[in-house]
Design an enzyme around this catalytic site. Sequence first.
Site, PDB file in Angstrom:
ATOM      1  N   ASN A   7       0.882  -1.172   0.000  1.00 42.92           N
ATOM      2  CA  ASN A   7       0.000   0.000   0.000  1.00 42.92           C
ATOM      3  C   ASN A   7       0.919   1.222   0.000  1.00 42.92           C
ATOM      4  O   ASN A   7       1.483   1.588   1.030  1.00 42.92           O
ATOM      5  CB  ASN A   7      -0.886  -0.030   1.251  1.00 42.92           C
ATOM      6  CG  ASN A   7      -1.822   1.159   1.320  1.00 42.92           C
ATOM      7  OD1 ASN A   7      -1.738   2.086   0.500  1.00 42.92           O
ATOM      8  ND2 ASN A   7      -2.713   1.149   2.290  1.00 42.92           N
ATOM      9  N   ARG A  90      -2.506  -2.088  -3.440  1.00 39.72           N
ATOM     10  CA  ARG A  90      -3.724  -1.314  -3.217  1.00 39.72           C
ATOM     11  C   ARG A  90      -3.662  -0.105  -4.148  1.00 39.72           C
ATOM     12  O   ARG A  90      -2.711   0.671  -4.111  1.00 39.72           O
ATOM     13  CB  ARG A  90      -3.798  -0.840  -1.775  1.00 39.72           C
ATOM     14  CG  ARG A  90      -4.994   0.041  -1.560  1.00 39.72           C
ATOM     15  CD  ARG A  90      -5.001   0.621  -0.157  1.00 39.72           C
ATOM     16  NE  ARG A  90      -6.158   1.472  -0.003  1.00 39.72           N
ATOM     17  CZ  ARG A  90      -6.132   2.671   0.575  1.00 39.72           C
ATOM     18  NH1 ARG A  90      -4.998   3.160   1.043  1.00 39.72           N
ATOM     19  NH2 ARG A  90      -7.223   3.381   0.676  1.00 39.72           N
ATOM     20  N   HIS A 179     -12.923   2.674   0.253  1.00 37.62           N
ATOM     21  CA  HIS A 179     -12.961   1.565   1.226  1.00 37.62           C
ATOM     22  C   HIS A 179     -13.643   0.329   0.641  1.00 37.62           C
ATOM     23  O   HIS A 179     -14.159  -0.512   1.381  1.00 37.62           O
ATOM     24  CB  HIS A 179     -13.740   1.949   2.513  1.00 37.62           C
ATOM     25  CG  HIS A 179     -13.079   2.971   3.365  1.00 37.62           C
ATOM     26  ND1 HIS A 179     -13.804   3.940   4.051  1.00 37.62           N
ATOM     27  CD2 HIS A 179     -11.781   3.193   3.664  1.00 37.62           C
ATOM     28  CE1 HIS A 179     -12.975   4.704   4.724  1.00 37.62           C
ATOM     29  NE2 HIS A 179     -11.739   4.280   4.511  1.00 37.62           N
ATOM     30  N   ARG A 240     -11.660  14.947   8.585  1.00 35.43           N
ATOM     31  CA  ARG A 240     -12.407  15.379   7.392  1.00 35.43           C
ATOM     32  C   ARG A 240     -13.839  15.766   7.761  1.00 35.43           C
ATOM     33  O   ARG A 240     -14.461  15.105   8.598  1.00 35.43           O
ATOM     34  CB  ARG A 240     -12.445  14.255   6.348  1.00 35.43           C
ATOM     35  CG  ARG A 240     -11.133  14.067   5.629  1.00 35.43           C
ATOM     36  CD  ARG A 240     -11.186  12.896   4.662  1.00 35.43           C
ATOM     37  NE  ARG A 240     -10.124  11.966   4.965  1.00 35.43           N
ATOM     38  CZ  ARG A 240     -10.096  10.699   4.596  1.00 35.43           C
ATOM     39  NH1 ARG A 240     -11.081  10.191   3.877  1.00 35.43           N
ATOM     40  NH2 ARG A 240      -9.097   9.920   4.927  1.00 35.43           N
ATOM     41  N   GLU A 384      -8.045  -5.602   5.072  1.00 32.87           N
ATOM     42  CA  GLU A 384      -7.901  -5.219   3.667  1.00 32.87           C
ATOM     43  C   GLU A 384      -6.708  -5.917   3.012  1.00 32.87           C
ATOM     44  O   GLU A 384      -6.764  -6.268   1.834  1.00 32.87           O
ATOM     45  CB  GLU A 384      -7.761  -3.688   3.563  1.00 32.87           C
ATOM     46  CG  GLU A 384      -9.087  -3.000   3.829  1.00 32.87           C
ATOM     47  CD  GLU A 384      -8.961  -1.509   4.084  1.00 32.87           C
ATOM     48  OE1 GLU A 384      -8.628  -1.137   5.227  1.00 32.87           O
ATOM     49  OE2 GLU A 384      -9.189  -0.724   3.157  1.00 32.87           O
TER      50      GLU A 384
END
Length: 397
Positions: A7, A90, A179, A240, A384
Site C-alpha cells: 500500500n 492497493r 474503502h 475530514r 484489507e
Amino acid sequence: MNVLVINCGSSSLKYQVIDSETEQVLAKGLCERIGIDGRLVYTPAGGEKEVSDLDMPTHKQAIQFVIDALTNEKTGVIASLDEIGAVGHRLVHGGEKFACSTRITDEVIRAVEECSDLAPLHNPANLIGVRACQELMPNTPQAGVFDTAFHQTMPTEAYMYGIPYEYYEKYRVRKYGFHGTSHSFVSKRTAELVGKPIEDLKIIVCHLGNGASICAVDGGKSVDTSMGLSPLEGLIMGTRSGDIDPSAMEFLCKKENLDITGILEVLNKKSGVQGLSGVSSDFRDLQAGSDEGNERCTMAVDVFCYRVLKYIGAYVAAMNGVDAIAFTAGLGENDSVVRRKIVSRLGYLGIALDDAVNDSTRGKEAVISTADSKVPVWVVPTNEELAIARETVALVK
Ligand code: AMP
C-alpha cells in the site's frame, strides 16, 4: 503462495507478506519518510519489531530494504525473492474503468494514470510502488486492487450528482466511493456469520476509522456508499468534514482569506472530530476528554454518531430494508461507546443492543444485538491486506 501486499503512499509504504494457503501474515511493516530521510519498520510473525533509520531517497530503495529484511538470514521469513509468488497493490482510484481487480500490465498502468486527476494525491503514489516492484521483481506477477471497484455496481440514481450532466460527460464527475476492499470483505464475512447466502441479504457496513464510510450492500453488490468523487464526502471523520453545504466554502474563503486549496486543506485535515473538539482526531482522546467534562469532546462524538445514524436510515430506505448491520475498522471494532450511541437509536428497526456483549467486544467478531433483535448487529474486523492477497491469488493463478 506467498503474496507481498503493498500500500504505497507519497512518502510511506505499508507492506505485508501473506501465505495464501494458511492466510497467515509472515511479516509486516512500513517504510516512512521516503524521499526525506527514511525509516524501515519490520515485524516478522512471532518476532520482535525492528525499527531502522535508513537512507530512502526513492520508493525503489525503500522496497529494496523491505526485500532485504524479508530475506535476512537471521530475521527474514523467506530464503529468496523466488518465494514471493505475486505482488498485490492497493490502488485508490480506478474511475469507471475498473469494476474489479486486475493483473497489472502497461495498459492498466496507463489507464490508472488517466484516472489520476480524480485522485492526484493517491494514484501517482500507488503507481510509483507498482513501477518500483516491476523493476525489482520483473518476473513476479502483480495485481492491482482498487478502493473504488466494489462500488461500480451502484445504480445511476445513487452515483449521479445533481449538477450539469456535461460535467459527468466531460470529466466523469460522480460518486465513486472508497474503502471498497473493506466493504466487500466485511459484507462477505457478515453473510457467513449470519449463515445465509449474501445474494439474499441486505447489509449495511459501517467502516468507522480515521477515514469513515458506510455502504449499502444488496445481494452482495454495493448499491450506495457515503464517500463520493473523493474520500471527503459523507460521514464526519477524524479530520475530514464529510458532507457540507458547498456554499460554506465560498463563505469561509472570503472570511478567512483562503483560496480553494486552503479551504480544502481545512476540510480534509483540520475538520471532523478534530476540528469540532479542538482536542484530537482520536476517539480515545475524545472519550478521555468527555470523561473529564470537556463538552466539545462529547459534542464531537455525538455529531459523528448522528451522521452515521442518518446514513443508516438512508440506506435502509435505499434497500427497502436491512438484514444485518456490521461495524468495522478502528472505531467500529473497538469503541463500544460509539456503537452504543448509534445502535441504541435503531429501535424503530426492532434492533436491540446487548450492552454487556457490546461493552466487552474489542477487535473480534461478535454479534452485539440481543437474541430477539429483529436485525442482527455484528462487529466484524476488517482485513484489507488479506482481501488484497486473496484477489491477487485469484488473478495470478
Ligand atoms: P483506523 O483508521 O481504522 O485505524 O481507526 C483509527 C481510529 O480508531 C482511531 O482514531 C481511534 O479513534 C479508533 N480506535 C482505535 N483503537 C481504539 C480503541 N481501542 N478504542 C477506541 N477507539 C479506538
